[in-house]
Design an enzyme around this catalytic site. Structure first.
Site, PDB file in Angstrom:
ATOM      1  CD  GLU A  94      17.541  32.910 -10.372  1.00  0.00           C
ATOM      2  OE1 GLU A  94      16.274  32.746 -10.655  1.00  0.00           O
ATOM      3  OE2 GLU A  94      18.338  32.577 -11.257  1.00  0.00           O
ATOM      4  CB  CYS A 107      27.743  30.642  -8.498  1.00  0.00           C
ATOM      5  SG  CYS A 107      27.651  32.019  -9.718  1.00  0.00           S
ATOM      6  CB  CYS A 114      23.719  43.082 -14.305  1.00  0.00           C
ATOM      7  SG  CYS A 114      25.347  43.497 -14.852  1.00  0.00           S
ATOM      8  CB  CYS A 118      26.817  41.224 -21.609  1.00  0.00           C
ATOM      9  SG  CYS A 118      28.002  41.719 -20.680  1.00  0.00           S
ATOM     10  CB  CYS A 121      24.180  38.118 -19.572  1.00  0.00           C
ATOM     11  SG  CYS A 121      24.115  37.833 -17.873  1.00  0.00           S
ATOM     12  CD  GLU A 169      31.687  43.814 -13.373  1.00  0.00           C
ATOM     13  OE1 GLU A 169      31.460  43.003 -14.204  1.00  0.00           O
ATOM     14  OE2 GLU A 169      32.584  43.921 -12.794  1.00  0.00           O
ATOM     15  CG  LEU A 224      39.039  38.680 -23.657  1.00  0.00           C
ATOM     16  CD1 LEU A 224      39.358  40.210 -23.111  1.00  0.00           C
ATOM     17  CD2 LEU A 224      40.581  37.891 -24.083  1.00  0.00           C
ATOM     18  CB  CYS A 342      27.443  31.212 -17.037  1.00  0.00           C
ATOM     19  SG  CYS A 342      28.798  31.157 -15.868  1.00  0.00           S
TER      20      CYS A 342
HETATM   21  N1  SAH Z   1      29.557  40.878 -14.451  1.00  0.00           N
HETATM   22  C1  SAH Z   1      30.457  39.577 -13.976  1.00  0.00           C
HETATM   23  C2  SAH Z   1      30.196  38.210 -13.248  1.00  0.00           C
HETATM   24  C3  SAH Z   1      28.855  37.699 -13.750  1.00  0.00           C
HETATM   25  S1  SAH Z   1      28.682  36.734 -15.077  1.00  0.00           S
HETATM   26  C4  SAH Z   1      31.242  39.132 -15.234  1.00  0.00           C
HETATM   27  O1  SAH Z   1      30.665  39.795 -16.348  1.00  0.00           O
HETATM   28  O2  SAH Z   1      32.216  38.445 -15.262  1.00  0.00           O
HETATM   29  C5  SAH Z   1      29.583  35.322 -14.988  1.00  0.00           C
HETATM   30  C6  SAH Z   1      30.356  34.886 -16.105  1.00  0.00           C
HETATM   31  O3  SAH Z   1      29.032  34.261 -16.968  1.00  0.00           O
HETATM   32  C7  SAH Z   1      30.788  35.803 -17.223  1.00  0.00           C
HETATM   33  O4  SAH Z   1      31.764  35.389 -17.827  1.00  0.00           O
HETATM   34  C8  SAH Z   1      29.405  36.078 -18.213  1.00  0.00           C
HETATM   35  O5  SAH Z   1      30.105  36.754 -19.345  1.00  0.00           O
HETATM   36  C9  SAH Z   1      29.084  34.620 -18.486  1.00  0.00           C
HETATM   37  N2  SAH Z   1      27.826  34.555 -18.932  1.00  0.00           N
HETATM   38  C10 SAH Z   1      26.871  35.396 -19.079  1.00  0.00           C
HETATM   39  N3  SAH Z   1      25.779  35.026 -19.856  1.00  0.00           N
HETATM   40  C11 SAH Z   1      26.110  33.804 -20.330  1.00  0.00           C
HETATM   41  C12 SAH Z   1      25.664  32.902 -21.320  1.00  0.00           C
HETATM   42  N4  SAH Z   1      24.391  32.890 -21.619  1.00  0.00           N
HETATM   43  N5  SAH Z   1      26.310  31.620 -21.481  1.00  0.00           N
HETATM   44  C13 SAH Z   1      27.543  31.519 -21.063  1.00  0.00           C
HETATM   45  N6  SAH Z   1      28.282  32.311 -20.157  1.00  0.00           N
HETATM   46  C14 SAH Z   1      27.535  33.352 -19.877  1.00  0.00           C
END
Ligand code: SAH
Length: 357
Positions: A94, A107, A114, A118, A121, A169, A224, A342
């Site tokens: 996507e 985006c 991935c 996390c 996510c 990532e 972070l 996100c």
């Molecule tokens: N792997 C990379 C980029 C992809 S995610 C990273 O971790 O930065 C892009 C952003 O969306 C990251 O800051 C991630 O932590 C955030 N993100 C993931 N799940 C989310 C959620 N449920 N709500 C808000 N932000 C989220």
């Protein structure tokens, strides 16, 4: 047979010219091919200023990465469009276009799935399937570009900004991502300014340091999401490998090398990382560091593990950071209604029952 072909969308313009020379054709033919490709033409047979003989030679040597739109969802306010794209091996990725006043932003995804894990996510729930190729990242840009210019003849501005914040990532697919960045910036392709590109990482310290040495003035965003290692370890497995202090040191190194301010992303989760004490801890950590904090109220994903912070807590958190002298913005929330926000991007397979193409 097919996999012996070289994906031409993964090649720099000079490599395409070299390829034409190797076929005993002239280099300017390479320029013509590049022109067609970046207009979004996906079939050598439609490159009609090339003689048929050359088109045939091209077909025998190259392929054009397949990133085909299979579904398109537009948010109610039309500011956000999510595309589901089918790849050659039937994986689905996507990408999302967001319309901002200063230009359209794409985006894009860098991996199918991935492996960072996390827990808030969606994109990582089923692990990593594979890295995307350079051509598959470029294919997302071309798909969006083509769709936007068809949609809005008068504007024809296409994609101006790119954020590597879809699934995956980026620093875990380092070489392909680097080549993609150089390619999309090249004046003969799309000429996207490095300053209009943001790479987001969950904090892979060695990759961040390596990126700093590349000297590309792109924006580095660091996810972070916690003001100390303990909080991060609860929600991000990668926190066991890299400590907050080391991540911030790597961020400072990036700033020294590139002169680009770091963006810290901080997704607020109710009573997990959104207290005043957390804001204060963050204030101490980032004191004097020229950076920017992007506060994002968490998008709740299906399992409902984490709750979005209340407006009150979001406000107190943000105000506390500001009072400590930090530069904070609250991310505009776009695309939630179409699962395009996100952390909501998923990956899919064609062998999901009922799906067939
Ligand atoms: N792997 C990379 C980029 C992809 S995610 C990273 O971790 O930065 C892009 C952003 O969306 C990251 O800051 C991630 O932590 C955030 N993100 C993931 N799940 C989310 C959620 N449920 N709500 C808000 N932000 C989220």
């Amino acid at each position: 047979m097919t996999n012996k072909l070289i994906d031409i969308l993964g090649l720099m313009p000079y490599e395409i010219e070299e390829g034409l020379l190797e076929m005993d054709e002239q280099a300017f033919r390479g320029k013509q091919v590049v022109n067609w490709l970046y207009k979004g033409v996906k079939d050598f047979d439609n490159m009609n200023n090339l003689p048929k003989t050359i088109r045939k030679k091209l077909r025998e040597k190259y392929t054009i990465a397949k990133v085909d739109e299979i579904e398109k969802h537009q948010s109610d306010n039309s500011e956000t469009t999510k595309y589901l794209c089918l790849l050659d091996d039937h994986n689905i990725i996507e990408c999302v276009v967001m319309k901002y006043r200063y230009g359209n932003t794409l985006c894009l995804s860098t991996q199918v799935g991935c492996r960072m894990g996390c827990s808030f996510c969606e994109s990582t729930k089923q692990g990593l399937v594979r890295n995307l190729t350079v051509g598959e990242m470029m294919g997302q840009v071309l798909l969006a570009n083509t769709d936007i210019s068809e949609d809005n003849e008068s504007e024809k501005r296409g994609i101006r900004n790119i954020v590597l914040m879809g699934s995956g990532e980026p620093l875990d697919n380092y070489d392909n991502v680097m080549k993609f960045l150089r390619l999309v910036h090249h004046p003969d392709t799309l000429g996207i300014s490095y300053r209009n590109i943001t790479l987001s990482t969950c904090g892979l310290v060695p990759g961040m340091r390596k990126l700093a040495q590349e000297g590309l003035p792109i924006t580095l965003a660091i996810s972070l999401h916690g003001s100390n290692d303990e909080i991060r370890r609860k929600i991000m497995p990668v926190a066991s490998a890299y400590k907050v202090n080391d991540i911030i040191e790597a961020g400072k190194y990036y700033f020294e090398k590139t002169g680009r301010r770091i963006t810290f992303e901080y997704a607020l989760m109710d009573h997990l990382n959104d207290g005043m004490d957390n804001a204060e801890e963050l204030g101490v950590l980032l004191k004097g560091f020229p950076c920017h904090i992007n506060v994002i109220p968490i998008n709740e994903i299906q399992d409902g593990l984490y709750k979005r912070s209340t407006e009150n807590r979001i406000e107190t958190f943000t105000k506390t950071l500001e009072s400590l002298g930090l530069q904070v913005t609250r991310r505009r929330e776009l695309g939630e209604d179409i699962g395009g926000a996100c952390g909501q991007l998923k990956r899919g397979y064609l062998d999901v029952p009922g799906n067939s193409f």
